[in-house]
Scaffold this active site. Structure first.
Site, PDB file in Angstrom:
ATOM      1  N   ARG A  49      11.277  29.530 110.231  1.00  0.00           N
ATOM      2  CA  ARG A  49      10.600  28.477 109.476  1.00  0.00           C
ATOM      3  C   ARG A  49      10.452  28.913 108.020  1.00  0.00           C
ATOM      4  NH1 ARG A  49       5.284  27.564 113.096  1.00  0.00           N
ATOM      5  NH2 ARG A  49       5.281  29.843 112.912  1.00  0.00           N
ATOM      6  N   ASP A  51       9.010  28.157 104.256  1.00  0.00           N
ATOM      7  CA  ASP A  51       7.876  27.426 103.701  1.00  0.00           C
ATOM      8  C   ASP A  51       8.341  26.353 102.721  1.00  0.00           C
ATOM      9  OD1 ASP A  51       6.070  28.959 105.117  1.00  0.00           O
ATOM     10  OD2 ASP A  51       5.774  30.402 103.496  1.00  0.00           O
ATOM     11  N   TYR A 112      16.895  38.032 103.038  1.00  0.00           N
ATOM     12  CA  TYR A 112      16.358  37.146 102.014  1.00  0.00           C
ATOM     13  C   TYR A 112      16.666  37.711 100.634  1.00  0.00           C
ATOM     14  CZ  TYR A 112      13.380  34.468 105.267  1.00  0.00           C
ATOM     15  OH  TYR A 112      12.916  33.645 106.259  1.00  0.00           O
ATOM     16  N   ARG A 197       7.359  36.886 100.267  1.00  0.00           N
ATOM     17  CA  ARG A 197       6.669  36.517  99.035  1.00  0.00           C
ATOM     18  C   ARG A 197       5.509  37.474  98.745  1.00  0.00           C
ATOM     19  NH1 ARG A 197       5.144  30.532 100.109  1.00  0.00           N
ATOM     20  NH2 ARG A 197       4.096  30.783  98.097  1.00  0.00           N
TER      21      ARG A 197
END
Length: 255
Positions: A49, A51, A112, A197
């Site tokens: 998932r 964001d 990522y 993040r």
């Protein structure tokens, strides 16, 4: 029959991957497009998932459909989906997989990237974090080494999450500096909600000399989100790769 669908998307128009009651999501757009074209209700399960505002260069999802498509059929479905869906989502391929294959649980590795630019650039506003303050990239890379290995990363997790374990094994974490642009790459077997993040925000604190690189060990050991830095904005983050065991694509005798 189960199929994997590989997509890429610009996350800016969406409230994340997962369906939301009153906000548009990537999952909703994809499910509605597949359901319309295949004329049956299709539910897709994603590899993870993302964001709101987070982008994906590669994300896999699986769906079930009664028909066995030929390779030509799948190419045609891919073409029709790309014509049907908005410009912000691209379908890169659709492939048959074994009946037990799972886009989320069979994923072995995820990667990522986080993009930062330090010179004002109107073309990067929605796809890179504009951060003007001077950063010591050497210190940030030194701190990144403390992330490597299998550890409890609760300090970087969103609060009140429903995971059973905070253990993740990070195999790559590094910064690259190219003129006024910075790129952070991180690879692990799994990630927690908001983890990348939060990691980036903490490493920015290191780069600004607010904390020492070695202090990352104490932050991780604390298991406290309040000890880590503020989360970096979503629009600089990209899911770039998801890897699976080859056996799930081997259909011989396992349809």
């Amino acid at each position: 029959m189960r199929y994997f669908i590989e997509i890429a998307y610009d996350g800016q128009p969406y409230h994340g991957w997962q369906r939301q009651p009153q906000s548009i999501s990537v999952q909703e757009v994809l499910e509605e497009a597949l359901s319309t074209l295949l004329r049956v209700v299709i539910v897709v399960t994603g590899a993870g998932r993302t964001d709101a505002g987070v982008h994906a260069k590669q994300l896999y999802a699986h769906f079930d459909f009664s028909n066995l498509f030929t390779e030509k059929d799948l190419k045609n479905l891919q073409h029709r989906l790309n014509r049907f869906m908005p410009p912000s989502i691209a379908v890169n391929r659709i492939v048959p997989v074994t009946s037990e294959a799972h886009a989320r649980f069979d994923a072995m590795v995820r990667s990522y990237e986080y993009k930062i630019h330090q010179a004002k650039n109107p073309f990067l506003n929605q796809h890179s974090y504009f951060f003007e303050k001077e950063l010591d990239v050497e210190r940030m890379n030194a701190a990144s080494q403390y992330l490597l290995g299998k550890q409890d990363f609760k300090c970087f997790s969103r609060s009140n999450t429903d995971v059973k374990t905070y253990l993740c094994e990070i195999t790559e974490a590094r910064w690259e500096h190219n003129n006024t642009e910075l790129l952070f790459t991180i690879t692990a077997d799994r990630f927690l909600r908001n983890m990348v993040r939060a990691v980036v925000g903490t490493l920015l604190d290191v780069g600004m000399h607010n904390i020492a690189p070695a202090h990352l060990k104490e932050i991780i050991a604390s298991r406290s989100r309040s000890e880590a830095g503020a989360s970096a904005p979503a629009h600089g983050l990209y899911l770039t790769a998801v890897k699976y065991p080859q056996k799930i694509f081997n259909l011989d005798g396992r349809r």
